[in-house]
Write a protein that holds these residues in place. Structure first.
Motif, PDB file in Angstrom:
ATOM      1  N   ASP A 116      28.477  52.140  41.786  1.00  0.00           N
ATOM      2  CA  ASP A 116      29.892  51.895  42.059  1.00  0.00           C
ATOM      3  C   ASP A 116      30.713  53.133  41.700  1.00  0.00           C
ATOM      4  O   ASP A 116      31.205  53.281  40.587  1.00  0.00           O
ATOM      5  N   PHE A 117      30.856  54.022  42.681  1.00  0.00           N
ATOM      6  CA  PHE A 117      31.501  55.299  42.403  1.00  0.00           C
ATOM      7  C   PHE A 117      32.996  55.177  42.157  1.00  0.00           C
ATOM      8  O   PHE A 117      33.623  56.095  41.647  1.00  0.00           O
ATOM      9  N   SER A 118      33.575  54.041  42.520  1.00  0.00           N
ATOM     10  CA  SER A 118      35.004  53.858  42.254  1.00  0.00           C
ATOM     11  C   SER A 118      35.263  53.636  40.769  1.00  0.00           C
ATOM     12  O   SER A 118      36.397  53.610  40.332  1.00  0.00           O
ATOM     13  N   ARG A 119      34.189  53.434  39.996  1.00  0.00           N
ATOM     14  CA  ARG A 119      34.349  53.142  38.568  1.00  0.00           C
ATOM     15  C   ARG A 119      33.940  54.338  37.681  1.00  0.00           C
ATOM     16  O   ARG A 119      33.693  54.184  36.498  1.00  0.00           O
TER      17      ARG A 119
ATOM     18  N   VAL B 102      35.054  58.287  36.603  1.00  0.00           N
ATOM     19  CA  VAL B 102      36.118  59.295  36.684  1.00  0.00           C
ATOM     20  C   VAL B 102      35.638  60.604  36.067  1.00  0.00           C
ATOM     21  O   VAL B 102      34.881  60.604  35.097  1.00  0.00           O
TER      22      VAL B 102
ATOM     23  N   GLU C  38      33.291  66.406  43.836  1.00  0.00           N
ATOM     24  CA  GLU C  38      32.556  66.163  45.093  1.00  0.00           C
ATOM     25  C   GLU C  38      31.118  66.665  44.994  1.00  0.00           C
ATOM     26  O   GLU C  38      30.192  66.015  45.481  1.00  0.00           O
TER      27      GLU C  38
ATOM     28  N   LEU D  50      31.088  62.400  43.149  1.00  0.00           N
ATOM     29  CA  LEU D  50      32.133  61.439  42.763  1.00  0.00           C
ATOM     30  C   LEU D  50      33.171  61.293  43.871  1.00  0.00           C
ATOM     31  O   LEU D  50      33.386  62.198  44.674  1.00  0.00           O
ATOM     32  N   THR D  51      33.849  60.147  43.870  1.00  0.00           N
ATOM     33  CA  THR D  51      34.823  59.877  44.925  1.00  0.00           C
ATOM     34  C   THR D  51      36.229  59.625  44.389  1.00  0.00           C
ATOM     35  O   THR D  51      37.189  59.604  45.145  1.00  0.00           O
ATOM     36  N   THR D  52      36.368  59.406  43.085  1.00  0.00           N
ATOM     37  CA  THR D  52      37.704  59.148  42.521  1.00  0.00           C
ATOM     38  C   THR D  52      38.428  60.471  42.280  1.00  0.00           C
ATOM     39  O   THR D  52      37.811  61.528  42.226  1.00  0.00           O
ATOM     40  N   ASN D  53      39.766  60.377  42.115  1.00  0.00           N
ATOM     41  CA  ASN D  53      40.556  61.574  41.847  1.00  0.00           C
ATOM     42  C   ASN D  53      40.290  62.085  40.435  1.00  0.00           C
ATOM     43  O   ASN D  53      40.455  61.340  39.475  1.00  0.00           O
TER      44      ASN D  53
ATOM     45  N   TYR E 175      37.903  52.248  34.426  1.00  0.00           N
ATOM     46  CA  TYR E 175      36.627  52.792  34.895  1.00  0.00           C
ATOM     47  C   TYR E 175      35.522  52.287  33.968  1.00  0.00           C
ATOM     48  O   TYR E 175      35.790  51.851  32.849  1.00  0.00           O
TER      49      TYR E 175
ATOM     50  N   ASP F 208      50.431  61.293  42.124  1.00  0.00           N
ATOM     51  CA  ASP F 208      49.818  59.990  42.341  1.00  0.00           C
ATOM     52  C   ASP F 208      50.440  59.010  41.328  1.00  0.00           C
ATOM     53  O   ASP F 208      50.022  58.916  40.185  1.00  0.00           O
TER      54      ASP F 208
END
Lengths: 544, 86
Positions: A84-87, A89, A118, A122-125, A152, A500
């Motif tokens: 779960d790459f959204s979790r 950072v 990248e 990773l995909t989150t900021n 996260y 953001d």
């Protein structure tokens, strides 16, 4: 509280934590005298050799980025972070990042952070922490807050620094660099040594294994001077006391100090350690092995101290022989055995910030989610060059009588003016001594960086300006505000790819949920020139 | 000497961005540091060291030597006159 899953140190002494630890145990140091980069004065520094650079280089990336990527990849080989790459950072700690790319898009620290994120999938900021020398500890504290707030599951904290003519000439202009290997806390100490390297800690929100945890941390500003620490060390003492409140100090194996080997830093630290009643805890000062690795230092020294404590050792403070500080401390150039499993890491830096963090090896690392803090925007000031006035005009017409305004760089001027205006519209009492100052931007200290670079560009006309160099650390802005309003709470500067609002609100709420402060000054601040600037600064009240 | 003091005042005012200090109020005998006089700080000392090198070819490696030199514009002028290389 968060758990350490995995670590890496990539330095001139080795490319893994273990290689580094073994090198340090054997008494190795990469500090050598250098004369180069067109600098008129020699300096001692810990730098990668050309062979090491070739080995670490990654095509398509700057050396700074490659160093961070290599370190993260090594740390990742020892652990799995799930799918779960959204979790997950990335938090990047650096003071000058890709400074060699000044003038290009690559210069911007958030750009480097995105490229590093990248590259490791990773995909989150990513978030860049730019709090001068304390950045490496600040980054770990931020990880603790974001994970404890359940935003996260994992945080990859990487600290990295590559040395350059830019950084070394600046510290030389400040008369802070030694030509010889540095001697932390010693009577003969005469300055710091620049060092380069990268260090990574992967933190998890929760873990079912026994291991190292970051238990707690605190940041306090001296509100004294933008580069000189307060001689009495009030800020550092307050940070240590906050973290150690209710804790049994006899559990501490060591206090891993900042120990830059400048006259003022080490003296101040000794005072703070005595005032915090830690005179009998053995210190470890590690700059004699690596020099001052700046953005990497807080991460690197934490990892090395965890590893040595695992081994039942307090590392010798290389370079120290005879005490040259007035505060009462226990420090030694010899290794000392320990059976304890906790330590305190402290750091102090430009901008007046001081950080203390407590680490402990524990099995009791069940998930703890901090209570939700709600922030109410009490007052907001928006100033922008779009309104037609120059920043100097606003200062002259609405503020005035602060001669230091003209000494500041454009970013600090903007923060100063905005805070003054914010204070005018806030009723008395909103701002208190503990109110944190937390600022965000995209462009770091790009204007000050350009101005400083102009003073070192030409070999025939090489006069590095100390007063300009100081402002090449964007967190000096938070120091200026703290000094002006006597704010002794947390000061932090974060760099994001863009404004953001959601992420900013999350960082603020996570930060304030761990604080006793009742109000905070925070906002977005970016400036190109006296006629091109944007600041959106708010006073928040905290409802827990 | 008078011209040197005048030059130094302007050079110091520019190098240290003393925007709100009019030259005519810049007293060469006033203490440069501390609350009583011009109120400069440690970074300003370092900047004056750069100025002395740039304008007069004087290299001062150790800022500690500077304590006596940097008392006032007058003491700086005396030092510059005795040690200038350009």
């Amino acid at each position: 509280m968060i758990s350490v899953l995995s670590t890496n140190i990539t330095s001139p002494l080795g490319f893994t934590t273990e290689e580094n630890y073994q090198a340090v145990l054997s008494g190795a140091s990469a500090l050598k005298r250098h004369k180069g980069w067109g600098l008129p004065e020699p300096f001692a520094a810990s730098l990668f050799s050309e062979e090491q650079k070739d080995e670490l280089a990654i095509e398509g990336y700057t050396f700074f980025e490659a160093l961070a990527i290599r370190s993260i990849r090594k740390a990742l080989t020892y652990t799995s972070l799930g799918n779960d790459f959204s979790r997950i950072v990335l938090i990047l700690s650096t003071t000058k990042g890709n400074i060699e790319a000044l003038g290009e898009e690559l210069y911007y620290p958030s750009k480097a952070a995105q490229r590093i994120a990248e590259a490791v999938g990773l995909t989150t900021n990513p978030i860049v922490v730019c709090n001068a020398c304390v950045s490496g500890l600040s980054a770990q504290l931020l990880a603790d807050r974001l994970l404890s707030a359940n935003l996260y599951d994992y945080a990859i904290v990487v600290g990295a620094e590559v040395q350059s003519k830019f950084i070394v000439s600046g510290f030389q202009a400040l008369k802070a660099v030694s030509e010889e290997p540095c001697r932390p806390f010693d009577i003969e100490r005469n300055g710091l040594n620049p060092g380069e390297g990268a260090a990574t800690i992967i933190f998890a929100r929760t873990s079912d294994k026994e291991g190292w945890c970051l238990m707690d941390g605190a940041t306090c500003n001296d509100a004294f001077h933008i580069i000189s620490p307060s001689p009495q060390g009030e800020g550092l003492t307050a940070a240590i006391n906050t973290v150690m409140e209710g804790q049994d100090k006899s559990r501490l194996a060591t206090v891993c100090v900042h120990g830059t080997a400048t006259l003022y830093n080490d003296q101040m630290e000794s005072k703070a350690i005595e005032q915090a009643n830690l005179s009998d805890i053995p210190l470890s000062a590690l700059k004699g092995y690596y020099g001052h690795t700046m953005g990497a230092a807080g991460v690197l020294e934490t990892i090395l101290t965890m590893r040595a404590t695992d081994d039942g050792l307090v590392l010798p403070s290389k370079g120290f022989t005879e005490p040259g500080i007035s505060g009462k401390v226990s420090i030694s150039g010899e290794p000392q055995p320990t059976d304890k499993t906790a330590f305190l890491k402290i750091m102090s830096g430009f901008g007046g910030c001081n950080v203390a963090a407590l680490f402990e090896k524990t099995t009791d690392n069940r998930q703890q989610t901090t209570g939700k803090t709600t922030l109410i925007k009490a007052h907001t000031i928006r100033i922008s060059s779009d309104d037609g006035q120059t920043l100097t005009d606003i200062y002259k017409q609405q503020i005035g009588n602060y001669p230091k305004f003209y000494k500041m760089d454009i970013l600090s001027r903007l923060a100063f003016v905005a805070t003054e205006l914010l204070k005018k519209v806030s009723p008395r009492g909103d701002l208190e001594g503990a109110s944190p100052v937390i600022l965000f931007n995209h462009s770091s200290s790009v204007v000050a960086d350009r101005v400083y670079f102009d003073t070192i560009r030409d070999a025939e006309n090489f006069f590095p300006s100390p007063s300009v160099f100081v402002y090449t650390l964007p967190n000096i802005t938070t120091g200026e505000v703290a000094i002006r309003h006597h704010l002794c709470g947390e000061t932090s500067f974060y760099i994001l790819p863009k404004k953001d609002e959601t992420l900013i609100q999350q960082i603020l709420e996570a930060t304030l949920s761990c604080s006793k402060a009742r109000s905070v000054i925070s906002g977005w601040i970016d400036a190109e020139s006296d006629t091109s600037f944007e600041c959106d600064l708010s006073m928040y009240n905290i409802i827990s | 000497m008078e011209q040197l003091i005048k030059d130094l005042k302007l050079q110091i005012k520019n190098a240290l961005n003393l925007e709100e200090l009019p030259l005519e109020e810049f007293d060469e005998n006033a203490p440069l540091f501390g609350d009583e006089g011009i109120g400069l700080d440690s970074i300003d000392i370092l900047e004056i060291i750069v100025l002395l090198e740039k304008e007069y070819g004087i290299r001062l490696a150790n800022p500690k030597e500077g304590k006596a030199i940097f008392q006032s514009v007058k003491t700086i002028a005396e030092y510059v006159q005795a040690n200038r290389k350009k």
